[in-house]
Design a protein around this motif. Structure first.
Motif, PDB file in Angstrom:
ATOM      1  N   ALA A 147      51.830  39.952  38.369  1.00 23.34           N
ATOM      2  CA  ALA A 147      50.002  41.189  37.782  1.00 23.34           C
ATOM      3  C   ALA A 147      48.767  40.411  37.454  1.00 23.34           C
ATOM      4  CB  ALA A 147      50.416  40.501  36.092  1.00 23.34           C
ATOM      5  N   ASN A 148      47.937  41.318  37.895  1.00 28.00           N
ATOM      6  CA  ASN A 148      46.674  41.459  38.243  1.00 28.00           C
ATOM      7  C   ASN A 148      45.550  40.756  37.118  1.00 28.00           C
ATOM      8  OD1 ASN A 148      46.978  43.370  37.366  1.00 28.00           O
ATOM      9  ND2 ASN A 148      45.671  44.560  38.188  1.00 28.00           N
ATOM     10  N   ARG A 149      45.247  39.420  37.661  1.00 24.72           N
ATOM     11  CA  ARG A 149      44.680  38.934  36.717  1.00 24.72           C
ATOM     12  C   ARG A 149      43.041  37.647  37.368  1.00 24.72           C
ATOM     13  NH1 ARG A 149      47.527  36.664  32.544  1.00 24.72           N
ATOM     14  NH2 ARG A 149      47.244  34.853  32.442  1.00 24.72           N
ATOM     15  N   CYS A 150      42.657  38.612  38.180  1.00 24.01           N
ATOM     16  CA  CYS A 150      41.509  37.328  38.592  1.00 24.01           C
ATOM     17  C   CYS A 150      40.651  38.501  38.155  1.00 24.01           C
ATOM     18  CB  CYS A 150      41.450  37.852  40.089  1.00 24.01           C
ATOM     19  SG  CYS A 150      41.173  39.452  41.028  1.00 24.01           S
ATOM     20  N   ALA A 151      39.357  37.858  38.253  1.00 20.99           N
ATOM     21  CA  ALA A 151      38.194  38.160  37.498  1.00 20.99           C
ATOM     22  C   ALA A 151      37.537  39.187  38.212  1.00 20.99           C
ATOM     23  CB  ALA A 151      37.064  37.287  38.373  1.00 20.99           C
ATOM     24  N   ARG A 152      37.951  40.039  39.439  1.00 19.71           N
ATOM     25  CA  ARG A 152      37.723  41.230  39.805  1.00 19.71           C
ATOM     26  C   ARG A 152      38.354  42.452  38.189  1.00 19.71           C
ATOM     27  NH1 ARG A 152      39.960  44.793  45.448  1.00 19.71           N
ATOM     28  NH2 ARG A 152      37.474  46.120  44.864  1.00 19.71           N
ATOM     29  N   TRP A 153      39.530  41.408  38.087  1.00 23.91           N
ATOM     30  CA  TRP A 153      40.148  43.041  36.895  1.00 23.91           C
ATOM     31  C   TRP A 153      39.357  42.193  35.456  1.00 23.91           C
ATOM     32  CZ3 TRP A 153      42.068  47.146  38.911  1.00 23.91           C
ATOM     33  CH2 TRP A 153      42.807  47.107  39.644  1.00 23.91           C
ATOM     34  N   MET A 154      39.896  41.379  35.745  1.00 23.02           N
ATOM     35  CA  MET A 154      39.520  40.510  33.864  1.00 23.02           C
ATOM     36  C   MET A 154      38.204  39.884  33.479  1.00 23.02           C
ATOM     37  SD  MET A 154      43.320  39.816  32.808  1.00 23.02           S
ATOM     38  CE  MET A 154      43.255  39.712  32.079  1.00 23.02           C
TER      39      MET A 154
ATOM     40  N   SER B  19      59.776  27.294  37.142  1.00 21.92           N
ATOM     41  CA  SER B  19      59.936  27.870  35.907  1.00 21.92           C
ATOM     42  C   SER B  19      58.495  28.974  35.744  1.00 21.92           C
ATOM     43  CB  SER B  19      59.323  27.100  35.054  1.00 21.92           C
ATOM     44  OG  SER B  19      59.300  27.434  33.713  1.00 21.92           O
ATOM     45  N   TYR B  20      58.568  30.169  35.355  1.00 18.85           N
ATOM     46  CA  TYR B  20      57.730  31.045  35.171  1.00 18.85           C
ATOM     47  C   TYR B  20      57.417  31.755  34.231  1.00 18.85           C
ATOM     48  CZ  TYR B  20      58.944  32.615  40.344  1.00 18.85           C
ATOM     49  OH  TYR B  20      59.639  31.899  41.929  1.00 18.85           O
ATOM     50  N   LYS B  21      56.208  31.788  33.974  1.00 15.30           N
ATOM     51  CA  LYS B  21      55.445  32.368  32.530  1.00 15.30           C
ATOM     52  C   LYS B  21      55.992  34.221  32.892  1.00 15.30           C
ATOM     53  CE  LYS B  21      51.783  31.994  29.760  1.00 15.30           C
ATOM     54  NZ  LYS B  21      50.544  31.094  29.508  1.00 15.30           N
ATOM     55  N   ALA B  22      55.876  34.745  31.993  1.00 20.36           N
ATOM     56  CA  ALA B  22      55.628  35.859  32.088  1.00 20.36           C
ATOM     57  C   ALA B  22      54.489  36.288  31.600  1.00 20.36           C
ATOM     58  CB  ALA B  22      56.673  36.607  30.650  1.00 20.36           C
ATOM     59  N   VAL B  23      53.531  37.223  32.244  1.00 20.06           N
ATOM     60  CA  VAL B  23      52.136  37.639  31.977  1.00 20.06           C
ATOM     61  C   VAL B  23      51.799  38.435  32.064  1.00 20.06           C
ATOM     62  CG1 VAL B  23      51.411  35.485  32.326  1.00 20.06           C
ATOM     63  CG2 VAL B  23      51.814  37.165  35.120  1.00 20.06           C
ATOM     64  N   SER B  24      50.855  39.179  31.629  1.00 19.23           N
ATOM     65  CA  SER B  24      50.463  40.303  31.674  1.00 19.23           C
ATOM     66  C   SER B  24      49.479  40.523  32.768  1.00 19.23           C
ATOM     67  CB  SER B  24      50.089  40.750  30.050  1.00 19.23           C
ATOM     68  OG  SER B  24      51.247  41.242  29.269  1.00 19.23           O
ATOM     69  N   GLY B  25      49.031  41.809  33.383  1.00 17.03           N
ATOM     70  CA  GLY B  25      48.256  41.858  33.668  1.00 17.03           C
ATOM     71  C   GLY B  25      47.193  43.186  33.407  1.00 17.03           C
ATOM     72  N   LYS B  26      45.498  43.521  33.801  1.00 16.92           N
ATOM     73  CA  LYS B  26      45.127  44.193  33.220  1.00 16.92           C
ATOM     74  C   LYS B  26      45.205  45.673  33.807  1.00 16.92           C
ATOM     75  CE  LYS B  26      40.735  45.797  32.053  1.00 16.92           C
ATOM     76  NZ  LYS B  26      40.014  45.333  30.751  1.00 16.92           N
ATOM     77  N   THR B  27      46.317  45.666  34.173  1.00 17.97           N
ATOM     78  CA  THR B  27      46.557  47.463  34.810  1.00 17.97           C
ATOM     79  C   THR B  27      47.930  47.140  35.218  1.00 17.97           C
ATOM     80  OG1 THR B  27      46.681  47.051  36.892  1.00 17.97           O
ATOM     81  CG2 THR B  27      45.032  47.830  36.151  1.00 17.97           C
ATOM     82  N   TYR B  28      49.307  46.577  34.865  1.00 17.01           N
ATOM     83  CA  TYR B  28      50.203  46.312  35.259  1.00 17.01           C
ATOM     84  C   TYR B  28      50.838  44.548  35.053  1.00 17.01           C
ATOM     85  CZ  TYR B  28      50.520  43.140  40.129  1.00 17.01           C
ATOM     86  OH  TYR B  28      50.294  42.605  40.882  1.00 17.01           O
ATOM     87  N   SER B  29      52.223  44.758  35.174  1.00 12.76           N
ATOM     88  CA  SER B  29      53.075  43.709  34.812  1.00 12.76           C
ATOM     89  C   SER B  29      54.428  43.262  35.165  1.00 12.76           C
ATOM     90  CB  SER B  29      53.106  42.298  33.637  1.00 12.76           C
ATOM     91  OG  SER B  29      54.525  41.613  33.391  1.00 12.76           O
TER      92      SER B  29
ATOM     93  N   ALA C  63      38.938  34.514  36.248  1.00 16.01           N
ATOM     94  CA  ALA C  63      40.415  34.115  36.128  1.00 16.01           C
ATOM     95  C   ALA C  63      41.371  34.025  35.153  1.00 16.01           C
ATOM     96  CB  ALA C  63      40.135  34.008  38.485  1.00 16.01           C
ATOM     97  N   TYR C  64      42.608  34.104  35.825  1.00 17.88           N
ATOM     98  CA  TYR C  64      43.697  33.446  35.199  1.00 17.88           C
ATOM     99  C   TYR C  64      44.782  33.277  35.998  1.00 17.88           C
ATOM    100  CZ  TYR C  64      40.963  35.391  30.726  1.00 17.88           C
ATOM    101  OH  TYR C  64      40.108  35.585  29.672  1.00 17.88           O
TER     102      TYR C  64
END
Length: 264
Positions: free
Chosen positions: A240-247, A4-14, A250-251
């Motif tokens: 999506a890019n959601r790690c601490a480097r971006w946001m 089961s995938y959860k649709a997520v948004s990243g800092k710059t892309y998804s 970390a998510y």
């Protein structure tokens, strides 16, 4: 593998775009590659054009001769088809300090994302068979794929950290299980000096293949490094890019296990 995938948004892309699945993205990037290979049938030559469009410089005396019309067509084709997945890039670039605008990862522009997306697809096509035939195959999974609810119980291995499979829904666990099924050694990436790591592995295993799972800019750059070192690479981008480097913190994020199995 039912996941089961959860649709997520990243800092710059998804890669979900406005959908609940990343399937459309992968179909789209394959269709783009197929259409461009009609115009330029050699995937290695097409890859050079994509890299040239992104500003890569080639040594004097190189046999590569850029086709400006093809490069312009690549840029337009990519923007029209992929803008839906990178709409947050411009806002991100407005908010970063001046010093980071020249960072080849953090400062990647929207067109750069599109070119990297196509580059990853072409590199997978070019090097997949060489990767599969490698005597030793390894994969690097980013730490941001783990399940954030419990404390991660990964342990140091001979190269990087190893997943201990402590939770069912952790994408590090799910990916590691799938990779092992196909004889690929999975590790959780914590090392920042990838070139040093890859050189050491190449010395220990001359016939080696690398698989990466990372955000789009970092995956494309790591693939280039592997190619320069004589290591056939393949890879899957994070959804999506959601790690601490971006946001800043970390998510959880994910990647397509179905696409990974198709690739390997």
């Amino acid at each position: 593998m039912a996941v089961s995938y959860k649709a997520v948004s990243g800092k710059t892309y998804s890669l979900f775009g406005s959908d609940t699945s990343t399937d459309l993205y992968f179909r789209t990037i394959r269709t783009i590659a197929d259409s461009l290979l009609v115009l330029c049938p050699d995937p290695r030559t097409l890859l050079l054009h994509v890299q040239k469009a992104g500003g890569m410089r080639f040594k004097k005396g190189s046999d590569y001769a850029p086709d400006d019309a093809l490069i312009a067509h690549i840029r337009k084709t990519l923007h029209d088809a992929l803008h839906a997945y990178t709409q947050a890039v411009r806002e991100h670039l407005k908010g970063i300090p001046f010093s980071q605008r020249f960072d080849k990862t953090i400062g990647t522009k929207e067109e750069g994302y599109h070119l990297y997306m196509l580059e990853i697809e072409l590199v997978n096509r070019i090097y997949r068979e060489a990767f599969r035939k490698s005597d030793y195959k390894f994969a690097l999974l980013p730490h941001c794929l783990r399940d954030f609810r419990p404390q991660c119980k990964s342990v140091p291995g001979d190269m990087e950290y190893i997943c201990m499979g402590c939770t069912e829904d952790c994408f590090v666990r799910l990916g590691s299980r799938l990779l092992k099924k196909y004889g690929i050694e999975p590790y959780i990436s914590v090392t920042t000096d990838q070139e040093r790591l890859f050189r050491r592995l190449k010395e220990e295993h001359p016939n080696i293949g690398a698989l990466g799972i990372a955000c789009i800019p970092e995956l494309a750059q790591a693939m280039r490094l592997c190619i320069n070192l004589g290591i056939p690479p393949i890879g899957i981008p994070l959804s999506a890019n959601r790690c601490a480097r971006w946001m800043r913190q970390a998510y959880e994020t994910s990647f397509s296990l179905e696409e990974l199995e198709e690739l390997i």
